[in-house]
Enzyme design. Structure first.
Site, PDB file in Angstrom:
ATOM      1  CD  GLU A  33     -44.638   8.037  59.213  1.00  0.00           C
ATOM      2  OE1 GLU A  33     -44.378   8.825  60.261  1.00  0.00           O
ATOM      3  OE2 GLU A  33     -44.318   6.775  59.840  1.00  0.00           O
ATOM      4  CG  HIS A  41     -42.994  13.237  57.600  1.00  0.00           C
ATOM      5  ND1 HIS A  41     -44.333  13.650  58.494  1.00  0.00           N
ATOM      6  CD2 HIS A  41     -42.495  12.025  58.288  1.00  0.00           C
ATOM      7  CE1 HIS A  41     -44.436  12.795  59.489  1.00  0.00           C
ATOM      8  NE2 HIS A  41     -43.835  11.851  59.486  1.00  0.00           N
ATOM      9  CE1 TYR A  79     -41.927   6.425  65.501  1.00  0.00           C
ATOM     10  CE2 TYR A  79     -40.423   7.130  64.054  1.00  0.00           C
ATOM     11  CZ  TYR A  79     -41.344   7.345  64.643  1.00  0.00           C
ATOM     12  OH  TYR A  79     -41.649   8.587  65.188  1.00  0.00           O
ATOM     13  CG  ASP A  84     -49.794   5.489  64.442  1.00  0.00           C
ATOM     14  OD1 ASP A  84     -48.875   5.209  63.632  1.00  0.00           O
ATOM     15  OD2 ASP A  84     -49.545   5.789  65.569  1.00  0.00           O
ATOM     16  N   GLY A 186       4.421 -25.742  94.403  1.00  0.00           N
ATOM     17  CA  GLY A 186       2.948 -25.769  94.409  1.00  0.00           C
ATOM     18  C   GLY A 186       2.167 -24.381  94.757  1.00  0.00           C
ATOM     19  CE  LYS A 187       6.418 -20.107  96.164  1.00  0.00           C
ATOM     20  NZ  LYS A 187       7.303 -21.230  95.865  1.00  0.00           N
ATOM     21  CB  THR A 188       1.678 -20.459  90.986  1.00  0.00           C
ATOM     22  OG1 THR A 188       2.767 -19.461  91.155  1.00  0.00           O
ATOM     23  CG2 THR A 188       0.710 -19.874  89.963  1.00  0.00           C
TER      24      THR A 188
END
Length: 286
Positions: A33, A41, A79, A84, A186-188
């Site tokens: 380029e 470069h 790129y 260009d 059955g709490k959990t």
């Protein structure tokens, strides 16, 4: 200095000879380029076979300026092939294998579809993993959480209706204490049901800093204490959350506020005497 990575972009000013694919490279693309100032470069993009340091890259192409890839794989390649500023080329070596774009949202969507673990993105999406490993782990954790929660089923017990009824009426002072001394009531399971249906915050207790950090302003807070935790219950954090204001000092000091918080405790024991005002506790016997 960049860490060891796989994907590198480079510029080589005033090149004297063409480049070739080194054994350590998986893919190379570059072109000649001319910049705005007229300097000639090479502009290129490299994908290595394994992670390589900046010093290692400079040994491969002496005099080149390297940067860790910032955009996506496709953007870096494009790129290095743009028209260009092109004088000659582009030249490609190795095989360009399109992978998922290095954007976190796309990686997350791919993870959701494929079920991959975050570490599996190191090779395919090296930069996304470098930048967002913790985010990916968190996202995968959320996927696992949703899958687990969706599988939870509840076998209703009579006492659960009593809690449901209490939750119909907002009370800015009470703490609901579900007490079942035997276990197996059955709490959990009911706590899981509330997580699933009401997005409740769930905790088995711990340090105030940890709980305050984890709480994300959920209106319904659940403490599900194992029997062995009776001597270590953090009564202070229960009361702070119920009050709707708590200080989180973990990582970054912040005070969290909420206009209303409902707290339910599930335990095989009753609260220690004197920890709460008697009129503050509403017992439900499981």
């Amino acid at each position: 200095m960049a860490r060891q990575v796989i994907c590198w972009c480079f510029t080589l000013n005033n090149p004297l000879s063409p480049l070739s694919l080194h054994d350590s490279m998986k893919y190379l693309v570059y072109q000649t380029e001319q910049g705005e100032a007229g300097n000639i470069h090479f502009q290129g993009y490299i994908e290595m076979k394994k992670r390589t340091s900046l010093a290692g890259m400079k040994k491969l192409i002496p005099g080149a300026h390297f940067e860790k890839r910032r955009g996506t794989q496709g953007e870096a390649r494009a790129y290095s092939m743009k028209e260009d500023t092109r004088l000659e080329g582009p030249w490609e070596y190795g095989e360009f294998v399109p992978t998922i774009e290095d954007k976190l949202r796309e990686v997350m969507n791919d993870m959701k579809i494929t079920g991959k673990r975050p570490i599996e993105y190191i090779e395919e999406c090296c930069n996304t993993y470098d930048k967002s490993a913790s985010t990916l782990r968190e996202f995968r954790g959320e996927l696992k959480k949703k899958k687990a929660i969706s599988s939870w089923e509840l076998q209703r017990k009579p006492w659960m209706g009593e809690v449901d009824a209490l939750l119909q009426e907002r009370d800015g002072r009470r703490i609901i204490w579900v007490y079942g001394p035997q276990g197996g009531e059955g709490k959990t399971s009911y706590a899981k049901h509330l997580v699933k249906t009401r997005d409740a915050f769930y905790s088995t207790g711990g340090k105030t800093a940890d709980i305050a950090f984890a709480w994300d302003h959920q209106e319904l807070v659940l403490f599900d204490f194992p029997r062995s935790f009776e001597e270590y219950v953090n009564y202070g954090v229960i009361e702070q959350l119920k009050n709707g204001i708590i200080q989180s000092g973990k990582y970054q000091s912040v005070i969290k506020y909420s206009d209303y918080v409902e707290v339910i405790v599930f335990a095989n024991f009753t609260p220690r005497s004197g920890m709460f005002s008697e009129d503050r506790i509403v017992y439900v016997y499981a």
